[in-house]
Design an enzyme around this catalytic site. Sequence first.
Site, short mmCIF file in Angstrom:
data_model
loop_
_atom_site.label_atom_id
_atom_site.label_comp_id
_atom_site.label_asym_id
_atom_site.label_seq_id
_atom_site.Cartn_x
_atom_site.Cartn_y
_atom_site.Cartn_z
N THR A 51 0.83 -1.20 0.00
CA THR A 51 0.00 0.00 0.00
C THR A 51 0.87 1.26 0.00
O THR A 51 1.75 1.40 0.85
CB THR A 51 -0.88 0.00 1.26
OG1 THR A 51 -1.60 -1.22 1.32
CG2 THR A 51 -1.85 1.18 1.25
N GLU A 52 0.61 2.15 -0.94
CA GLU A 52 1.32 3.43 -1.04
C GLU A 52 2.84 3.25 -1.11
O GLU A 52 3.61 4.11 -0.69
CB GLU A 52 0.97 4.35 0.14
CG GLU A 52 -0.54 4.59 0.31
CD GLU A 52 -1.15 5.48 -0.75
OE1 GLU A 52 -0.39 6.04 -1.56
OE2 GLU A 52 -2.39 5.59 -0.78
N LEU A 53 3.26 2.10 -1.60
CA LEU A 53 4.69 1.74 -1.69
C LEU A 53 5.41 1.83 -0.34
O LEU A 53 6.60 2.11 -0.29
CB LEU A 53 5.44 2.60 -2.72
CG LEU A 53 5.17 2.32 -4.20
CD1 LEU A 53 6.33 2.88 -5.05
CD2 LEU A 53 4.98 0.86 -4.52
N TRP A 70 5.62 6.43 -1.09
CA TRP A 70 5.72 7.30 -2.27
C TRP A 70 4.91 8.58 -2.10
O TRP A 70 4.70 9.31 -3.05
CB TRP A 70 5.34 6.54 -3.55
CG TRP A 70 3.90 6.21 -3.80
CD1 TRP A 70 2.84 6.43 -2.97
CD2 TRP A 70 3.35 5.60 -4.99
NE1 TRP A 70 1.68 5.99 -3.55
CE2 TRP A 70 1.96 5.48 -4.80
CE3 TRP A 70 3.90 5.15 -6.20
CZ2 TRP A 70 1.12 4.91 -5.76
CZ3 TRP A 70 3.06 4.60 -7.16
CH2 TRP A 70 1.68 4.49 -6.93
#
Lengths: 447, 420
Positions: A145-147, A299
């Site tokens: 999730t979300e890097l 990220w």
Amino acid sequence: MTSICFYFEVHQPFRIKPYGYFQIGHDPFYLDDNKNYAVLRKVSDKCYLPTTNLLLELIERYKGRFKVSFSLTGVLIEQFKMWYPEVLDNFKKLADTGCVEFLGETYYHSLSSIIEEEEFRKQVKMHTKLIQDEFGQTPKAFRNTELVYSDHIAYLAKDMGFKTILAEGAERLLHWRTPNYVYKPEHTEGIKCLLKNYKLSDDIAFRFSERGWKEFPLTAEKYSNWVHSIAGDGQTVNLFMDFETFGEHQWEDSGIFNFLNHLPEKIFQHPDFEFETVSAVSEKYEPVGTIATSDLVSWADIERDISAWLGNSIQQEAFHSLYELKNEVYALNDPGFLDTFRKLQTSDHFYYMCTKYFNDGDVHKYFNPYSSPYDAYIYFMNVLQDFRQRMKYARTAKENSTKINKRKNVSSKVKNKVKKGLPAIEKPDGLFLRKEIQIEKPQLQTA
Amino acid sequence: MVGWEYPPNITGGLGIACKGLVNSLAQKGISVHFMVPKLFGNEECCENVELIDPSVIKTFLTQEEIQEIENLRANVYSAEIRSSAYAYCGEESNWQSANKNTNAKDSLSEIQGGYTDRIFSEISEYAAWAKAYAKKVDFDIVHAHDWMSFPAGKAASEAAKKPLVCHVHATEYDRSGDNVNERVFHLEKEALDSCDKAVTVSEYTKSILVNRYNISADKIQAVHNGVDFENYDHLNSSNRGIDKDTKVVLFLGRITFQKGPDYFVRAAQKVLEKTKNVRFVMAGTGDMYHRMISFASGLGIGKYFHYTGFLNKDEVRRAYLTSDLYVMPSVSEPFGIAPLEAMNYRVPAIISKQSGVSEILQNVIKIDFWDVDALAENILHVTKYSGLSNDLKHNGYLEAKNVSWERSADKLLNLYHSLN
């Protein structure tokens, strides 16, 4: 040869409706069906449908030489199934081309990886199963999730059988190095890292239609020149971005579809460039170095950390108040409660509570369905209170029914008496996430 | 009587108090002309009461007289200074923001009332209308409510040579702590010095007039507010959402310095050290709203708090009826009508001694606003000991029933007679 590795994240949360204090104990429907439906339809029409159509066309046009990777969250696929199955069909068509890879992530787009390992593993397994069922592929590469990335998360991914993990190409991870090579995580063998080239990714994802940008307007030709300049000094150019970039964040009139349409042609003008999927890139090259971080890197925002979701006290309070229910939810072992518990974990709920209203705040505000981060927090906490109460009723009901069943020797007559004598438990209205919404299905706009 | 707002177009308690007094006086046969800056047409009027605003006053005046006042508007407007008068109402009601919009459109429009950045020029113009009206109509006493109306009251009193009563519902010190707006303070001080009699809503406010405004105590009389008692079916109207075995403690009011919301949160923290079976509800909004939310979550007790935002009348009733205890930790409260409402709905109340209403109530628990330990202890007592909370519920209900506007009106009548 240098690979261009496009990876698109596709996600829509189940947003929570404005859930006021007086709804606690009375309203078992937490989700904003109308809003979720409307957003899904809108984004599908503006982005998902036209872009998948264009990608199908490009794959056909270049006869298998154009390749991309996707990650679709479970909560998004659920919404497609309910409200826009045609879009899911397009993704299935993409899967059938053999040029598209689907990555693994948590089913619920949650941040469980940073707090509850057991829960994290379960959600990743659920997602893997879903991707197998929908697209006939078993994800080999993992994007959290979300890097959100750390050494430990890389280890968990490897432990669950993934061969590749994605991360942000942050300076904290790379130092002086470039993201254009394959790396491997510190401490864990058998898994490789691909890092986002955030400069070239964000040129498309964030700056494409920015009139004040000195490179505006960005053409496929200009962009290809930048990519080509890497020739000889890189194995891969990792272009990771939200799929909503095409048509939703960058509107159609910005020329974004035109750009995508002409990009392969311009890229192919240089014979040393090809398009590859995440796993193909990873298999093709040996790691040139090690990525090490015990801190979490994501990220999002200029900080590239988790402060967008857990940066202030209301976010932390909401987050921990939710996860501390884990054991209780597990003990109850009821599919409805489990699903609700997990839908509340979707990271977007915490993102809406972000109070960083400066440079990054603009982005936060754009995505926020509520009028303020505090409202987002208030509704979430009200929902949580209702959820706790409903769990308590369900637990009491369960305990009482086991008690009766244990009295095996009593006649049924007595049993009934016992039943009658039970303390009146307020029956929960049932736990449903959504009402059947009464929206007329609009005519499908075929692209 | 000269006021600044009248129900239902109100931003705070002032309009409600005025209406309560006006109606009770009217029932006693007193004819009241009540003047406000602007009537909206939705006001409810009873026998013996005439509601007037500049547009009504115009019908008594010649064209030249009207022109004279309207010329004044242009002059005053040019000398206008932005004021911090917003602090008075804190929150924007729809009514108020609507006013702001009209002002933006036409800065020389008619007088609007409310609490906008034009308030000082409006006050001057309002006085001119009051003066003109006083010359045309016969009456015995001028009675003005709070600083916005004092210049108008004074002008009317001087024009008609009739005694002036200045009614103080709140002083600038209550509204702003020690950061008083000098201009407001001087408006108050000037009127209080020159009036024939000052009325305060409590002994507490009287002491502020004596100590901070240097007004002679002989000149001031405290007339406590009443409450409009509501009969309701308390058995069928609760509709409680929070678990029955969890106690609900209510803070209801503007979330602003004056109301002491931070003491509420601090006390909650101490209560939660002893029991987790309690929820704290903060109902209302205000300039400290977001700060209080972050404060509670920063202490790690956010999950025991709920926030309702602004509540309408029905929701306020529901908030009371679904609570086990009402807390008013006000730092400074000239009167404070909310505890009476709580008692009306059979909710036990803990209130700060720094409130006017504490002077007339027995069946409540009184604490100093700053004494967080005492507040926490008493919250624990009331939520734990049903004997205590039942007593407070029952006796408080009976007590609140007797706090009527009629009683306030009787006191005012005596005061009027002493002036004639």
